[in-house]
Design a protein around this motif. Structure first.
Motif, PDB file in Angstrom:
ATOM      1  N   ARG A   1      39.366   7.541  70.823  1.00  0.00           N
ATOM      2  CA  ARG A   1      38.765   6.378  70.147  1.00  0.00           C
ATOM      3  C   ARG A   1      37.313   6.653  69.795  1.00  0.00           C
ATOM      4  O   ARG A   1      36.848   6.302  68.706  1.00  0.00           O
ATOM      5  CB  ARG A   1      38.844   5.137  71.032  1.00  0.00           C
ATOM      6  CG  ARG A   1      40.213   4.532  71.089  1.00  0.00           C
ATOM      7  CD  ARG A   1      40.228   3.251  71.884  1.00  0.00           C
ATOM      8  NE  ARG A   1      39.419   2.239  71.211  1.00  0.00           N
ATOM      9  CZ  ARG A   1      38.831   1.232  71.832  1.00  0.00           C
ATOM     10  NH1 ARG A   1      38.943   1.089  73.127  1.00  0.00           N
ATOM     11  NH2 ARG A   1      38.125   0.353  71.155  1.00  0.00           N
ATOM     12  N   LEU A   2      36.569   7.268  70.709  1.00  0.00           N
ATOM     13  CA  LEU A   2      35.169   7.583  70.452  1.00  0.00           C
ATOM     14  C   LEU A   2      35.040   8.535  69.263  1.00  0.00           C
ATOM     15  O   LEU A   2      34.182   8.341  68.398  1.00  0.00           O
ATOM     16  CB  LEU A   2      34.528   8.197  71.702  1.00  0.00           C
ATOM     17  CG  LEU A   2      33.072   8.640  71.569  1.00  0.00           C
ATOM     18  CD1 LEU A   2      32.174   7.438  71.298  1.00  0.00           C
ATOM     19  CD2 LEU A   2      32.631   9.361  72.825  1.00  0.00           C
ATOM     20  N   GLY A   3      35.890   9.548  69.199  1.00  0.00           N
ATOM     21  CA  GLY A   3      35.853  10.482  68.071  1.00  0.00           C
ATOM     22  C   GLY A   3      36.131   9.791  66.750  1.00  0.00           C
ATOM     23  O   GLY A   3      35.457  10.051  65.743  1.00  0.00           O
TER      24      GLY A   3
ATOM     25  N   GLU B   1      42.385   3.409  65.501  1.00  0.00           N
ATOM     26  CA  GLU B   1      41.465   3.116  66.601  1.00  0.00           C
ATOM     27  C   GLU B   1      41.878   1.821  67.295  1.00  0.00           C
ATOM     28  O   GLU B   1      41.874   1.730  68.516  1.00  0.00           O
ATOM     29  CB  GLU B   1      40.032   3.029  66.063  1.00  0.00           C
ATOM     30  CG  GLU B   1      38.975   3.114  67.129  1.00  0.00           C
ATOM     31  CD  GLU B   1      38.410   1.760  67.483  1.00  0.00           C
ATOM     32  OE1 GLU B   1      37.879   1.634  68.599  1.00  0.00           O
ATOM     33  OE2 GLU B   1      38.500   0.840  66.664  1.00  0.00           O
TER      34      GLU B   1
ATOM     35  N   ARG C   1      35.691   6.544  66.133  1.00  0.00           N
ATOM     36  CA  ARG C   1      34.564   5.649  65.874  1.00  0.00           C
ATOM     37  C   ARG C   1      33.358   6.405  65.337  1.00  0.00           C
ATOM     38  O   ARG C   1      32.681   5.946  64.415  1.00  0.00           O
ATOM     39  CB  ARG C   1      34.195   4.908  67.155  1.00  0.00           C
ATOM     40  CG  ARG C   1      34.171   3.415  66.953  1.00  0.00           C
ATOM     41  CD  ARG C   1      33.770   2.650  68.186  1.00  0.00           C
ATOM     42  NE  ARG C   1      34.862   2.656  69.151  1.00  0.00           N
ATOM     43  CZ  ARG C   1      34.720   2.889  70.434  1.00  0.00           C
ATOM     44  NH1 ARG C   1      33.549   3.124  70.953  1.00  0.00           N
ATOM     45  NH2 ARG C   1      35.757   2.881  71.236  1.00  0.00           N
ATOM     46  N   GLU C   2      33.067   7.584  65.927  1.00  0.00           N
ATOM     47  CA  GLU C   2      31.933   8.390  65.454  1.00  0.00           C
ATOM     48  C   GLU C   2      32.148   8.817  64.010  1.00  0.00           C
ATOM     49  O   GLU C   2      31.211   8.816  63.209  1.00  0.00           O
ATOM     50  CB  GLU C   2      31.733   9.605  66.347  1.00  0.00           C
ATOM     51  CG  GLU C   2      31.091   9.277  67.673  1.00  0.00           C
ATOM     52  CD  GLU C   2      30.946  10.487  68.573  1.00  0.00           C
ATOM     53  OE1 GLU C   2      31.414  11.593  68.203  1.00  0.00           O
ATOM     54  OE2 GLU C   2      30.367  10.333  69.662  1.00  0.00           O
ATOM     55  N   HIS C   3      33.380   9.176  63.671  1.00  0.00           N
ATOM     56  CA  HIS C   3      33.668   9.564  62.292  1.00  0.00           C
ATOM     57  C   HIS C   3      33.496   8.371  61.352  1.00  0.00           C
ATOM     58  O   HIS C   3      32.927   8.502  60.266  1.00  0.00           O
ATOM     59  CB  HIS C   3      35.085  10.129  62.173  1.00  0.00           C
ATOM     60  CG  HIS C   3      35.436  10.520  60.780  1.00  0.00           C
ATOM     61  ND1 HIS C   3      34.992  11.688  60.209  1.00  0.00           N
ATOM     62  CD2 HIS C   3      36.175   9.887  59.834  1.00  0.00           C
ATOM     63  CE1 HIS C   3      35.442  11.760  58.970  1.00  0.00           C
ATOM     64  NE2 HIS C   3      36.174  10.680  58.723  1.00  0.00           N
TER      65      HIS C   3
ATOM     66  N   ARG D   1      39.543   5.562  55.795  1.00  0.00           N
ATOM     67  CA  ARG D   1      38.764   4.770  56.746  1.00  0.00           C
ATOM     68  C   ARG D   1      39.603   3.613  57.281  1.00  0.00           C
ATOM     69  O   ARG D   1      39.554   3.304  58.465  1.00  0.00           O
ATOM     70  CB  ARG D   1      37.478   4.271  56.098  1.00  0.00           C
ATOM     71  CG  ARG D   1      36.501   5.402  55.774  1.00  0.00           C
ATOM     72  CD  ARG D   1      35.268   4.892  55.070  1.00  0.00           C
ATOM     73  NE  ARG D   1      34.421   4.098  55.926  1.00  0.00           N
ATOM     74  CZ  ARG D   1      33.620   4.588  56.869  1.00  0.00           C
ATOM     75  NH1 ARG D   1      33.561   5.882  57.071  1.00  0.00           N
ATOM     76  NH2 ARG D   1      32.880   3.792  57.606  1.00  0.00           N
TER      77      ARG D   1
ATOM     78  N   ASN E   1      31.599   5.787  61.767  1.00  0.00           N
ATOM     79  CA  ASN E   1      30.202   5.344  61.716  1.00  0.00           C
ATOM     80  C   ASN E   1      29.252   6.395  61.155  1.00  0.00           C
ATOM     81  O   ASN E   1      28.059   6.128  61.013  1.00  0.00           O
ATOM     82  CB  ASN E   1      29.729   4.918  63.106  1.00  0.00           C
ATOM     83  CG  ASN E   1      30.451   3.685  63.585  1.00  0.00           C
ATOM     84  OD1 ASN E   1      30.882   2.851  62.804  1.00  0.00           O
ATOM     85  ND2 ASN E   1      30.608   3.572  64.893  1.00  0.00           N
ATOM     86  N   ALA E   2      29.777   7.578  60.836  1.00  0.00           N
ATOM     87  CA  ALA E   2      28.932   8.634  60.283  1.00  0.00           C
ATOM     88  C   ALA E   2      28.426   8.207  58.907  1.00  0.00           C
ATOM     89  O   ALA E   2      29.109   7.466  58.186  1.00  0.00           O
ATOM     90  CB  ALA E   2      29.723   9.938  60.176  1.00  0.00           C
TER      91      ALA E   2
ATOM     92  N   ASP F   1      40.195   7.051  75.499  1.00  0.00           N
ATOM     93  CA  ASP F   1      38.827   6.637  75.196  1.00  0.00           C
ATOM     94  C   ASP F   1      38.093   7.708  74.392  1.00  0.00           C
ATOM     95  O   ASP F   1      37.333   7.394  73.469  1.00  0.00           O
ATOM     96  CB  ASP F   1      38.052   6.325  76.474  1.00  0.00           C
ATOM     97  CG  ASP F   1      38.499   5.034  77.137  1.00  0.00           C
ATOM     98  OD1 ASP F   1      39.138   4.200  76.456  1.00  0.00           O
ATOM     99  OD2 ASP F   1      38.227   4.868  78.343  1.00  0.00           O
TER     100      ASP F   1
END
Length: 102
Positions: free
Chosen positions: A77-79, A39, A81-83, A32, A85-86, A74
């Motif tokens: 970064r979104l991928g 990120e 961030r989603e990982h 993490r 925040n899962a 972008d």
């Protein structure tokens, strides 16, 4: 290499180096941390892309597609961030019946 692309190239190298030093069997917390650092590095790289776009020649016959590169960064970064925040909890598993005789 054109002068305006040097910062972009150097930033790309730093992102690649960050991937190279990630341990193979890292525990969840260090993974993490590594992903959060990546990120952040990609965010900095996005700023470099915007700066390079601002200094790009406007009359060039063939132009680099900075907007496409920024969009791809972008998405990466979104991928990440989603990982990050899962939910960290395991999914619920249906209990076994346990009684197999009738």
């Amino acid at each position: 290499m054109p002068r305006f692309l040097r910062p972009l190239f150097l930033s790309s190298l730093s992102v690649a180096a960050a991937f190279a030093v990630m341990p193979v069997h890292a525990d969840e917390d260090s993974e993490r941390e590594n992903l959060a650092r990546l990120e952040h590095e990609i965010a900095l790289l996005g700023e470099e892309v915007r700066a390079a776009k601002a200094h790009a020649p406007t009359l060039a016959r063939v132009r680099f597609q900075y907007d496409d590169l920024a969009r791809d960064l972008d998405l990466i970064r979104l991928g990440i961030r989603e990982h990050l925040n899962a939910p960290r909890q395991p999914r619920p598993i249906e209990p076994l019946k346990g009684d197999y005789r009738r």
